[in-house]
Write a protein that holds these residues in place. Structure first.
Motif: not given
Ligand code: CDP
Ligand code: MG
Length: 408
Positions: A79-95, A97-107
């Motif tokens: 995924l090329r660098r793209t603005k994505y408003e639904d992801l916030h810094q406070e969501d970024l921690f190990i364990g 799950r975040v959603n990036v363009f409909s893909r549910q990612l486990n950090l």
């Protein structure tokens, strides 16, 4: 092929083989010589089509809220660098799950030391238990938790047996209050939660206040025990007191081996199913919504947080497939993060609770039924705060889907 389904997956992922020159750098150097912050993670995504677990480096640029993904196995930009408003810094921690363009990612790991130092150092998990005296005030407690910058990452209403409660409080078995404590904690339902945040252990204990509610009223009048506690035993809640205790106590309520923890409290009769949707959870609305439900007089007889995967979301919403145009987006929303599922108990609840939720479209709800849950907390037809059972005869089935099948 269903065009709507296509459109939900219409994201700027790339198939090209271009290597990113920036991928292995900790910072990106800007023209002016300043360094731009970039957080790196190792993330996993389950690709249902290939039935494969795929690994990506996920980069987040706080300056403009953009994301970038790099396919680890195929060594190429995904995924090329793209603005994505639904992801916030406070969501970024190990364990998480975040959603990036409909893909549910486990950090699963920090991608570099810089990110671990910057984001990971103070993050803690702790166990919070809301004791039987205030389970009916769980909405108030949740509101206080969220307003203290903690988030709830797991939750389960359960009723402990005497011996489970005695095991849990083993460290106090020689104390004079042990029998009363175990008796009280096993006297009714409790809600166990995993709380997560910077210094979660001490923040939750400070929020609880001194163990004796009378002392709490004197010394910490804003604390939960001061506000809702009765005495030394009926004192609202429990909080782990160290990292080691938190790890042990979380394992007690949320064991890594599925199916081995205390069971949920669902009763599967005269009930309807309410799901507080992932968008509402991540907006911090959980406490407000639970509070509205209790204040309206509905009895919450079971409560649990679930991370629903896509296959289960599709199965749960099966009846809407081909009937409701929003079906693909509803599936995506339900599996985009944790949701909280409630069993609402009482005769005639499917009908009365459905009326209380209001029209599915929050815009319409705000015009016609401004005091309903969707009018108050919904954003659009998909992110409409809550799901509720449509047909009375489906109430038990929907409750069973979560509390019997998914909580196996
Ligand atoms: O819960 P906390 O960690 O604040 O206090 P504790 O000293 O670990 O005690 C555990 C629980 O035992 C308290 O929350 C009270 O419910 C109960 N207790 C009691 O009934 N009488 C005491 N003198 C001390 C504790
Ligand atoms: Mg203690």
């Amino acid at each position: 092929m269903d065009r709507r389904q296509e459109s939900t997956l219409d994201v700027p992922f790339t198939d090209t083989n271009t290597q990113s020159p920036s991928i292995h750098l900790t910072y990106l150097t800007l023209d002016c010589g300043m360094k731009e912050d970039r957080y790196a993670f190792l993330a996993e995504w389950y690709d249902p089509t290939a039935a494969l677990l795929r690994r990506y480096q996920l980069f987040y640029y706080p300056k403009d809220g953009s994301v970038e993904m790099f396919d680890v196995k195929n060594q190429r930009i995904f995924l090329r660098r793209t603005k994505y408003e639904d992801l916030h810094q406070e969501d970024l921690f190990i364990g998480n799950r975040v959603n990036v363009f409909s893909r549910q990612l486990n950090l699963i790991e920090y991608g570099d030391q810089y990110t671990a130092n910057k984001l990971g150092s103070k993050k803690e998990r702790t166990l919070a238990v809301v004791k039987p005296d205030v389970v009916t005030k769980i909405g108030d407690v949740l509101e206080l938790i969220y307003s203290s910058n903690l988030i709830v990452t797991k939750a389960k209403m359960t009723k402990l047996t005497w011996s489970q409660a005695a095991d849990f409080y083993m460290e106090h078995q020689t104390k004079p209050f042990f029998n009363n404590l175990v008796q009280f904690v096993s006297s009714g339902p409790v809600v166990a939660m995993e709380l997560m945040g910077d210094e979660a252990i001490s923040i939750w204990r400070r929020l609880l206040g001194p163990a004796d509610s009378a002392v709490a009223r004197r010394e910490a009048p804003q604390s939960v025990r001061a506000q809702f506690g009765t005495d030394g035993i009926k004192n609202v809640g429990h909080g782990s007191d160290s990292l080691a205790a938190a790890a042990r106590e979380l394992e007690f309520f949320f064991p890594s081996k599925i199916g081995h923890g205390p069971s949920n409290t669902a009763i599967f009769t005269d009930c309807t199913c309410c799901i507080i949707k992932p968008h509402a959870i991540s907006e911090g609305l959980t406490g407000k919504i639970v509070n509205s439900i209790s204040s309206a007089g509905f009895e919450i007889s079971a409560l649990q947080m679930f991370n629903v995967d896509r296959a289960n979301a599709e199965e749960f919403y099966e009846v809407y497939k081909g009937v409701v145009t929003e079906y693909p987006s509803m599936v995506t929303e339900l599996c985009s993060g944790p949701c909280m599922v409630l069993e609402i108990h009482g005769t005639d609840t499917p009908k009365s609770f459905r009326e209380f939720c209001g029209p599915a479209d929050p815009e319409i709800a705000r015009h016609l039924r401004p005091t309903t849950l969707r009018a108050l907390y919904g954003k659009d037809k998909v992110k409409n705060a809550v799901h509720c059972t449509d047909l009375a005869e489906d109430g038990v089935l929907e409750v069973q889907y979560f509390f019997k099948i998914l909580d196996g």
